[in-house]
Design an enzyme around this catalytic site. Structure first.
Site, PDB file in Angstrom:
ATOM      1  N   ASP A 401       0.336  -1.280   0.455  1.00  0.00           N
ATOM      2  CA  ASP A 401      -0.164  -0.346   0.097  1.00  0.00           C
ATOM      3  C   ASP A 401       1.001   1.441   0.682  1.00  0.00           C
ATOM      4  O   ASP A 401       1.625   1.176   0.912  1.00  0.00           O
ATOM      5  CB  ASP A 401      -0.643  -0.151   1.230  1.00  0.00           C
ATOM      6  CG  ASP A 401      -2.166  -0.669   1.109  1.00  0.00           C
ATOM      7  OD1 ASP A 401      -1.992  -1.129  -0.311  1.00  0.00           O
ATOM      8  OD2 ASP A 401      -2.133  -1.956   2.218  1.00  0.00           O
ATOM      9  N   THR A 402       0.629   1.992  -0.994  1.00  0.00           N
ATOM     10  CA  THR A 402       1.427   2.839  -1.186  1.00  0.00           C
ATOM     11  C   THR A 402       0.857   4.709  -1.710  1.00  0.00           C
ATOM     12  O   THR A 402      -0.184   4.484  -1.833  1.00  0.00           O
ATOM     13  CB  THR A 402       2.351   2.372  -2.773  1.00  0.00           C
ATOM     14  OG1 THR A 402       3.026   1.434  -1.697  1.00  0.00           O
ATOM     15  CG2 THR A 402       3.737   3.862  -3.511  1.00  0.00           C
ATOM     16  N   THR A 403       1.198   5.814  -1.569  1.00  0.00           N
ATOM     17  CA  THR A 403       0.572   6.581  -2.508  1.00  0.00           C
ATOM     18  C   THR A 403       1.625   7.020  -3.497  1.00  0.00           C
ATOM     19  O   THR A 403       3.440   6.647  -3.150  1.00  0.00           O
ATOM     20  CB  THR A 403       0.729   7.977  -1.349  1.00  0.00           C
ATOM     21  OG1 THR A 403      -0.637   8.797  -2.055  1.00  0.00           O
ATOM     22  CG2 THR A 403       1.538   8.513  -0.491  1.00  0.00           C
TER      23      THR A 403
END
Length: 598
Positions: A401-403
């Site tokens: 999970d990344t931005t």
């Protein structure tokens, strides 16, 4: 324009049921109506955003507005990117935060050069592989929770390294908006609320394995995840950011906060010392580019990231004209999937921390890409691809999970930035009073001492997060990124193909249905020997036509349809017209984000 993917209308009318566990956890919404019409463009997308003086695209509207405020106040694109990233650590804690790592590509108009920064952290200097194996007590891989998968968080140092070169405002000014929101509160966005609920469920199922008490206090104090529209505050994070704003990067790596962090991690079984944090520094690196066609070049960062996998895919796919087929055809998807599998056979064998294992230069050669292309059978999926015959030898597609965010300012500075805590919100650990969770990026080390990506003291693990940049006719053209573990390189290439081969605009290129091929060789498997899942699984979104799915299965692909968008990433992009300076931005429909300019 050629007929494009069956999009939202197809999703509504012909969607097949999802198979992913995440879908089963979400309430089904029966759609009885398809997409409306549009006077221009595909009816399953919306217009890209067009502006002149500055633009930002992030995974949260409030972070986008913060970035624009910084630009309007005279800040550079780097100032705005730092401010937006800080805000996302508060507002999107399911994807990133100051307990994680950061990579960025920056185009500097003053020099006409691309600059890359690797803000990833290392393992403890004082812990050997044998000592780690003793702690794992027979486990064959690092866990995703607790102290053992933590590496030194690199984000804060990367902020200051970027700011030193390209910042105009003070770091205190850049961090002030997030400090205010952390104290006063902000409303939870819908998709982020869903991810918080998923995170609580995942951590709760395993909290007997690690200390989840501090994380509960920060995000789940009443025993439930905050819901969309609920006001959320994080005063502990406000205190931490105030210390960083006041005392600089040393507040995090060589100050009182460091003592709090290290004392807590050691109490949880970590081998980290204060010296490990004090010694950490980001590294400026040289991006590499691979030409595709029509003057377009894709640029990525070198290992320990997986960015070069996208360049290898480009070098394979330039040997076929995909535009001879419809975008949603089995032929187009087959070639792209097989190119991905070929690239990842090499990723699994060669990619690692270059300080410990040099990457063979041959991997990015055009003639090597042509050789690999010849291995693709146009009629069927190859059961197993081997890595290239090159001396040496991870892969880790991993979830994640990344931005991703991007900012372009009025001077033409362009920032492509990605930041992550890796799996979920991270490893579950929060030092008392700090308000942020530590990443679990060390889970991506191999425990096989023969692997280039094997755990060693003071080493960076293989990394999934990658920012991208696109040149057109040798000029800076577009920032590009797409979140989500092993989805990222294949996502970059799908977006590029959508734009170059199929004439999509920036927004359509991101809204169009994607595939995510998962599986193949893994770095946690034995260094020699067959992969447990050599073919892997081809996950597709419901916008891929049913007849294409049937044809791909006939060709030997294992295809599954997933309709919740989670595994297909989160896209942002900004293009800049080199003649006029006009900016065009796009954001991800699968997230809460916003592209906006002025």
């Amino acid at each position: 324009m050629r007929t494009l993917l069956a999009g939202v209308a197809a999703l509504a009318l012909t969607a097949m049921p999802a198979t992913a566990q995440e879908t089963a956890e979400q309430p089904a919404i029966e759609q009885q109506i398809g997409a409306g019409g549009r006077p221009v463009g595909a009816n399953w997308a919306r217009s890209p955003v067009i502006a002149q003086h500055g633009m930002a695209a992030t995974a949260h509207p409030l972070a986008t507005q913060i970035a624009l405020d910084v630009l309007k106040d005279g800040g550079s694109a780097v100032d705005a990117a730092i401010a937006a990233n800080a805000a996302l650590g508060l507002m999107e804690p399911t994807g990133n935060g100051i307990g994680g790592d950061l990579f960025a590509i920056i185009y500097d108009p003053a020099t006409g050069k691309l600059h890359g920064i690797n803000g990833s952290g290392r393992s403890p200097q004082g812990q050997t592989l044998d000592q780690l194996l003793d702690k794992l007590d027979g486990a064959d891989a690092l866990p995703p929770y607790g102290a053992l998968p933590i590496t030194v968080p690199g984000t804060v140092d990367a902020w200051f390294a970027m700011h030193e070169r390209f910042g105009k405002r003070t770091m205190a000014e850049n961090l002030a908006p997030t400090i205010g929101y952390a104290r006063e509160g902000h409303p939870i966005a819908p998709v982020i609320g869903m991810y918080l609920a998923r995170s609580l469920k995942a951590y709760s199922a395993r909290e007997d394995q690690f200390d989840f008490s501090n994380a509960r206090k920060v995000w789940f104090a009443d025993g439930e995840a905050p819901e969309a529209g609920e006001i959320f505050r994080n005063p502990d994070l406000a205190d931490t950011l105030e210390a960083i704003a006041r005392d600089g990067r040393d507040a995090y790596y060589d100050g009182d906060l460091t003592d709090v962090i290290v004392d807590y991690l050691q109490a949880q079984g970590s081998a980290f010392t204060r010296e490990d944090f004090a010694a950490h520094r980001s590294e400026w690196v040289e991006p590499a580019c691979a030409g595709y066609k029509d003057g377009y070049e894709l640029c990525e960062l070198p290992p320990n990231s997986q960015g070069f996998a996208a360049l290898q895919m480009v070098n394979i796919l330039k040997n076929i004209d995909l535009s001879q087929w419809e975008r949603g055809s089995p032929e187009a998807l087959h070639y792209m999937v097989e190119a991905k599998r070929l690239a990842y056979a090499d990723v699994a064998r060669f990619y690692a921390d270059p300080d410990f294992a040099a990457l063979p230069a041959q991997l990015l050669a055009e003639d090597y890409g042509a050789e690999r292309f010849k291995l693709i059978d146009p009629a069927k999926a190859t059961p197993e691809f081997q890595p290239g015959e090159i001396e040496v030898a991870p892969k880790l597609e991993g979830e994640g999970d990344t931005t991703y965010l991007t900012v372009v300012d009025g001077d033409g500075m362009m920032v492509s930035l990605i930041q992550s805590n890796y799996r979920g919100m991270g490893g579950g650990l929060v030092a008392p009073g700090t308000g942020f969770m530590f990443q679990d990026r060390g889970e991506l080390f191999s425990l096989d001492p023969a692997h280039p990506n094997a755990y060693e003291p003071g080493k960076r693990p293989f990394h999934t997060i990658i920012p991208a940049f696109v040149k057109k006719d040798g000029q800076p053209y577009m920032t590009l990124g797409l979140m989500g573990g092993g989805m990222q390189p294949q996502g970059h290439v799908q977006v590029l193909v959508n734009i170059v081969d199929y004439g999509m605009n920036l927004q359509e290129a991101g809204d169009a249905a994607r595939f995510n091929h998962d599986g193949g060789p893994q770095p946690t498997e034995a260094f020699e020997g067959p992969a447990a899942d050599p073919l892997g699984t081809l996950f597709v979104e419901p916008g891929i036509p049913a007849e294409t799915i049937a044809a791909l299965r006939t060709m030997g692909h294992k295809v599954e349809v997933v309709d919740n968008g989670i595994m297909f990433g989160g896209y942002q992009a900004i293009a800049r017209d080199p003649e006029t300076g006009v900016l065009t931005g796009a954001t991800e429909m699968r997230k809460d984000g916003q592209a906006s300019g002025y």
